[in-house]
Design a protein around this motif. Structure first.
Motif: not given
Length: 228
Positions: A20-49
């Motif tokens: 998620v980090h790598i691809l978002a940093n490259q400017g891609h739009n990422v939909l990140a899915l896991s049972r625990n969404a909190q770690p990714v939610s904390n990243l606060q990228f505009d292009n990550i959902e």
């Protein structure tokens, strides 16, 4: 650079989190899915959902379909990364144990792919993460009957899907990973030190997901510099 719409499962830790980090940093739009969404939610990228998602819950797939329909309209890349690992002697591995592992590692991969397919472009790429333990003829380890056999199943599934969609696309490939230093590996094999970090493997997978379908379709690539 053309930004891609990329769905990744199993993103709360390890390889998925780094992807998620790598691809978002490259400017891609990422939909990140896991049972625990909190770690990714904390990243606060505009292009990550990100939102909580369980591969075993039918209603959760509708959330993915609704999001893509509303926000993206199409998907370029699906990375089936989520996995369940069980290390238990075969004699103690119950039908419920097998069902749990297969529900994530096989049925979840199949259903996620099936739901996302209508949104995938003809030049899209579905990358499924398998394991060297699922490769016929590779070194096998006691206690992994459910896990490794499930990882073998998605290799064959990938080959079948590539054949079925070879005229229309998208492309389907599977990466059989060797030992990678992740929390999941530590849980299954306490104290084992893998030669590859989660970040190193994620960098390889990110590049392959973006470019591998130019050269491969229906292929299983062994990504391992160690025995397992």
């Amino acid at each position: 650079m053309n930004s891609k719409n990329i769905i990744i499962t199993g993103t709360s830790r390890g390889i998925g989190f780094e992807l998620v980090h790598i691809l978002a940093n490259q400017g891609h739009n990422v939909l990140a899915l896991s049972r625990n969404a909190q770690p990714v939610s904390n990243l606060q990228f505009d292009n990550i959902e990100s939102f909580a998602f369980d591969l075993g819950k039918k209603e959760d797939y509708k959330k993915v379909e609704d999001y893509v329909t509303k926000e993206w309209k199409h998907v370029d890349i699906l990375i089936n990364n989520a996995g369940a690992l069980l290390n238990k002697p075969f004699a103690e591995t119950s039908m419920e144990d097998f069902e749990h592992v297969y529900k994530t590692n096989v049925f979840g991969v199949a259903e996620m792919t099936r739901r996302v397919l209508p949104f995938l472009k003809s030049d899209g790429h579905v990358v499924t993460i398998s394991s060297m333990g699922g490769v016929q003829g590779s070194v096998k380890f006691p206690g992994l009957s459910a896990y490794s056999s499930s990882k073998g199943a998605v290799v064959t599934l990938t080959e079948l899907l590539a054949e079925e969609y070879k005229e229309t696309g998208p492309s389907f490939n599977v990466l059989a990973l060797g030992a990678v230093q992740t929390e999941m590996l530590e849980e299954a094999f306490p104290g084992y030190q893998a030669p590859t970090t989660a970040l190193e493997m994620a960098e390889y997978i990110a590049d392959f997901s973006l470019n591998g379908n130019k050269y491969y379709n229906g292929k299983m690539l062994q990504v391992s510099n160690s025995t397992p």
